[in-house]
Motif scaffolding. Structure first.
Motif, PDB file in Angstrom:
ATOM      1  N   VAL A 160      34.928  41.903  37.230  1.00  0.00           N
ATOM      2  CA  VAL A 160      36.146  42.602  37.448  1.00  0.00           C
ATOM      3  C   VAL A 160      37.308  41.690  37.526  1.00  0.00           C
ATOM      4  N   SER A 161      37.098  40.476  37.723  1.00  0.00           N
ATOM      5  CA  SER A 161      38.324  39.655  37.831  1.00  0.00           C
ATOM      6  C   SER A 161      37.791  38.292  37.495  1.00  0.00           C
ATOM      7  N   GLU A 162      38.853  37.121  36.857  1.00  0.00           N
ATOM      8  CA  GLU A 162      38.859  35.935  36.625  1.00  0.00           C
ATOM      9  C   GLU A 162      39.725  35.264  37.237  1.00  0.00           C
ATOM     10  N   GLN A 163      39.124  34.243  37.789  1.00  0.00           N
ATOM     11  CA  GLN A 163      40.394  33.110  38.600  1.00  0.00           C
ATOM     12  C   GLN A 163      40.023  31.849  37.689  1.00  0.00           C
ATOM     13  N   THR A 182      47.690  46.482  44.597  1.00  0.00           N
ATOM     14  CA  THR A 182      47.666  46.797  43.203  1.00  0.00           C
ATOM     15  C   THR A 182      45.975  46.596  43.477  1.00  0.00           C
ATOM     16  N   HIS A 183      45.373  47.397  42.166  1.00  0.00           N
ATOM     17  CA  HIS A 183      44.213  47.441  42.012  1.00  0.00           C
ATOM     18  C   HIS A 183      43.527  45.992  41.672  1.00  0.00           C
ATOM     19  N   LEU A 184      42.136  45.739  42.012  1.00  0.00           N
ATOM     20  CA  LEU A 184      41.419  44.545  41.560  1.00  0.00           C
ATOM     21  C   LEU A 184      41.175  44.958  40.189  1.00  0.00           C
ATOM     22  N   GLY A 185      41.646  44.335  39.030  1.00  0.00           N
ATOM     23  CA  GLY A 185      41.340  44.913  37.718  1.00  0.00           C
ATOM     24  C   GLY A 185      41.114  46.280  37.551  1.00  0.00           C
ATOM     25  N   ARG A 186      39.837  46.935  37.082  1.00  0.00           N
ATOM     26  CA  ARG A 186      39.862  48.127  36.652  1.00  0.00           C
ATOM     27  C   ARG A 186      39.052  49.005  37.818  1.00  0.00           C
ATOM     28  N   THR A 187      38.965  48.270  38.827  1.00  0.00           N
ATOM     29  CA  THR A 187      38.220  48.882  40.301  1.00  0.00           C
ATOM     30  C   THR A 187      39.102  49.873  40.735  1.00  0.00           C
ATOM     31  N   THR A 194      24.010  43.779  44.616  1.00  0.00           N
ATOM     32  CA  THR A 194      24.560  44.837  44.698  1.00  0.00           C
ATOM     33  C   THR A 194      23.702  45.885  45.279  1.00  0.00           C
ATOM     34  N   HIS A 195      22.538  46.167  44.811  1.00  0.00           N
ATOM     35  CA  HIS A 195      21.701  47.173  45.266  1.00  0.00           C
ATOM     36  C   HIS A 195      21.276  46.924  46.713  1.00  0.00           C
ATOM     37  N   GLN A 196      21.138  45.772  47.175  1.00  0.00           N
ATOM     38  CA  GLN A 196      20.670  45.403  48.684  1.00  0.00           C
ATOM     39  C   GLN A 196      22.020  45.517  49.574  1.00  0.00           C
ATOM     40  N   GLY A 197      23.263  45.661  48.924  1.00  0.00           N
ATOM     41  CA  GLY A 197      24.475  45.915  49.470  1.00  0.00           C
ATOM     42  C   GLY A 197      25.053  44.633  50.200  1.00  0.00           C
ATOM     43  N   LYS A 198      24.773  43.749  49.521  1.00  0.00           N
ATOM     44  CA  LYS A 198      25.128  42.388  49.783  1.00  0.00           C
ATOM     45  C   LYS A 198      26.727  42.068  49.401  1.00  0.00           C
ATOM     46  N   ILE A 199      26.867  42.605  48.025  1.00  0.00           N
ATOM     47  CA  ILE A 199      28.036  42.159  47.328  1.00  0.00           C
ATOM     48  C   ILE A 199      28.489  43.592  46.950  1.00  0.00           C
ATOM     49  N   ARG A 200      29.909  43.598  46.563  1.00  0.00           N
ATOM     50  CA  ARG A 200      30.331  44.823  46.032  1.00  0.00           C
ATOM     51  C   ARG A 200      30.578  44.777  44.578  1.00  0.00           C
ATOM     52  N   TYR A 201      31.296  43.709  43.967  1.00  0.00           N
ATOM     53  CA  TYR A 201      31.734  43.190  42.961  1.00  0.00           C
ATOM     54  C   TYR A 201      31.460  41.980  42.438  1.00  0.00           C
ATOM     55  N   ALA A 202      31.452  41.437  41.052  1.00  0.00           N
ATOM     56  CA  ALA A 202      31.231  40.328  40.708  1.00  0.00           C
ATOM     57  C   ALA A 202      32.577  39.939  39.894  1.00  0.00           C
ATOM     58  N   ALA A 207      42.654  41.433  29.574  1.00  0.00           N
ATOM     59  CA  ALA A 207      43.527  42.852  29.606  1.00  0.00           C
ATOM     60  C   ALA A 207      42.643  43.854  28.881  1.00  0.00           C
ATOM     61  N   GLU A 208      41.990  43.627  27.823  1.00  0.00           N
ATOM     62  CA  GLU A 208      41.251  44.344  26.893  1.00  0.00           C
ATOM     63  C   GLU A 208      40.052  45.021  27.763  1.00  0.00           C
ATOM     64  N   LEU A 209      39.404  44.111  28.562  1.00  0.00           N
ATOM     65  CA  LEU A 209      38.380  44.358  29.342  1.00  0.00           C
ATOM     66  C   LEU A 209      38.520  44.928  30.941  1.00  0.00           C
ATOM     67  N   GLY A 210      39.968  45.057  31.251  1.00  0.00           N
ATOM     68  CA  GLY A 210      40.238  45.612  32.394  1.00  0.00           C
ATOM     69  C   GLY A 210      39.844  44.621  33.520  1.00  0.00           C
ATOM     70  N   VAL A 211      39.868  43.207  33.313  1.00  0.00           N
ATOM     71  CA  VAL A 211      39.687  42.114  34.175  1.00  0.00           C
ATOM     72  C   VAL A 211      40.821  41.821  34.924  1.00  0.00           C
ATOM     73  N   GLY A 212      41.112  41.609  36.246  1.00  0.00           N
ATOM     74  CA  GLY A 212      42.220  41.160  36.765  1.00  0.00           C
ATOM     75  C   GLY A 212      42.411  39.585  37.150  1.00  0.00           C
ATOM     76  N   ILE A 213      43.435  39.059  36.746  1.00  0.00           N
ATOM     77  CA  ILE A 213      43.605  37.635  36.852  1.00  0.00           C
ATOM     78  C   ILE A 213      43.874  37.285  38.032  1.00  0.00           C
ATOM     79  N   LEU A 214      43.400  36.143  38.641  1.00  0.00           N
ATOM     80  CA  LEU A 214      43.615  35.560  40.066  1.00  0.00           C
ATOM     81  C   LEU A 214      43.869  34.296  39.627  1.00  0.00           C
ATOM     82  N   PRO A 215      45.240  33.713  39.319  1.00  0.00           N
ATOM     83  CA  PRO A 215      45.726  32.467  39.189  1.00  0.00           C
ATOM     84  C   PRO A 215      45.303  31.398  40.272  1.00  0.00           C
ATOM     85  N   TYR A 216      44.796  30.340  40.053  1.00  0.00           N
ATOM     86  CA  TYR A 216      44.612  29.348  41.265  1.00  0.00           C
ATOM     87  C   TYR A 216      45.758  28.310  40.843  1.00  0.00           C
ATOM     88  N   SER A 217      45.969  27.384  41.946  1.00  0.00           N
ATOM     89  CA  SER A 217      46.938  26.288  41.400  1.00  0.00           C
ATOM     90  C   SER A 217      48.579  26.743  40.989  1.00  0.00           C
TER      91      SER A 217
END
Length: 326
Positions: free
Chosen positions: A178-181, A4-9, A144-152, A200-210
């Motif tokens: 783009v995601s909330e754990q 699946t897609h990670l959130g709205r990405t 992000t501009h340095q290419g060290k990360i792709r998404y937050a 859901a409103e913001l297009g943030v994917g949920i990553l449930p832990y535990s």
């Protein structure tokens, strides 16, 4: 393995994420590599860690074990890699929190431990009420501009935190979160009130832990009867006993439908439309099999209703304010 897609990405990930919190704390390097090898065999390409996992004195063993596995396996390009920043990594006052200084320094330290040039998902491990969002996003934009990360991404945020974070990102024309754990399982459903609706409103994917509530939903009572060691026994006084009656009914339901409790608990999460990928934390390669079975398991309406009866949602169910108001 379903994807699946990670959130709205546009980024796609496996429907399960391999959590590595046990790496370094519960299992050693060789066992950690075996878990990762088996995960790849099963089609899991989403791996989550944090700078603090496995850390006793700032050594970040979980990230180091992943880094050595990348070197050995050559699998870095096959993996969507997530890690986190926030927790103290030393006694120095600036080696914690979400200041621009710590975000950038922590990212660079994680890159060294992970032996990689980039992190796919860099997550804010907790809210930092002392640091403004312009400072946080300035640091994340720099990385992000340095290419060290792709998404937050975020973790342990309330719904209004997600909204404030995204509002600030929009002002800066930055993609934002783009995601909330978050902790989410049949026994802990409070995020359904506001976190899930906001996501859901913001297009943030949920990553449930535990997802198994520290083993309480893994067939804990059966394991206790049979003398099987594990988290279900370790956490029994705190995680199992307060919910013994519900867990008994749950295990009886799982037996009636012929599915393992692990599979049912994770299949229930996968059926929630807001959920991208539950995070599983295996301590052995064999512990991946039952969660993977959940990906292709569809729980029928009667089973979903029975689970709601055993583990009622908060209030009237669903989002607020309807969950508590007329």
């Amino acid at each position: 393995m379903h994807r699946t897609h990670l959130g709205r990405t546009g980024l796609t990930v496996s429907r399960l994420c391999v959590g590595t919190m046990n790496f370094g704390w519960q299992i050693g390097e060789e066992e950690s590599h075996a878990v990762l090898d088996r995960a790849v065999e099963l089609g899991l390409d989403f791996v989550d860690t944090a700078n603090m996992y496995g850390s006793e004195t700032g050594d970040g063993l979980s990230e180091r074990f992943l880094g050595s596995w990348f070197d050995k396996s050559g699998r870095r390009d096959d993996i969507v890699l997530a890690t986190k920043v926030y927790a103290p990594m030393s006694d120095r006052p600036n080696d914690r929190g979400l200041s621009a200084r710590n975000i950038i320094a922590s990212c660079e330290a994680s890159l060294r431990r992970l032996r990689t040039d980039w992190i796919d998902l860099f997550q804010l491990h907790h809210v930092d009420r002392r640091t403004g969002w312009d400072e946080i996003w300035q640091a994340m934009e720099t990385l992000t501009h340095q290419g060290k990360i792709r998404y937050a991404g975020s973790s342990n945020f309330a719904g209004w935190h997600l909204v404030r974070a995204q509002e600030a990102a929009d002002r800066r024309h930055f993609l934002g979160i783009v995601s909330e754990q978050c902790r989410y399982n049949l026994l802990q459903r409070h995020v359904e009130l506001e976190v899930l609706p906001a996501a859901a409103e913001l297009g943030v994917g949920i990553l449930p832990y535990s997802p198994l509530h520290f083993g309480a939903l893994s067939g804990a009572l059966r394991k206790q009867r049979e003398g099987i060691a594990g988290r279900a026994v370790l956490h029994a006084p705190d995680r199992v006993e307060p919910h013994r009656s519900a867990i008994e009914r749950y295990e009886q339901l799982c037996a009636r439908i012929g599915l393992d409790p692990v599979t049912v608990a994770i299949a229930w999460l996968l059926a929630r439309p807001e959920v991208t990928a539950p995070i599983i934390g295996p301590r052995a390669a064999a512990q991946l099999d039952l969660p993977v079975a959940a990906v292709s398991t569809v729980l029928d309406a009667d089973t979903m209703a029975a689970l709601d009866e055993i583990f009622p949602p908060v209030g009237n169910g669903g989002p607020g304010p309807e969950a508590w108001a007329w």
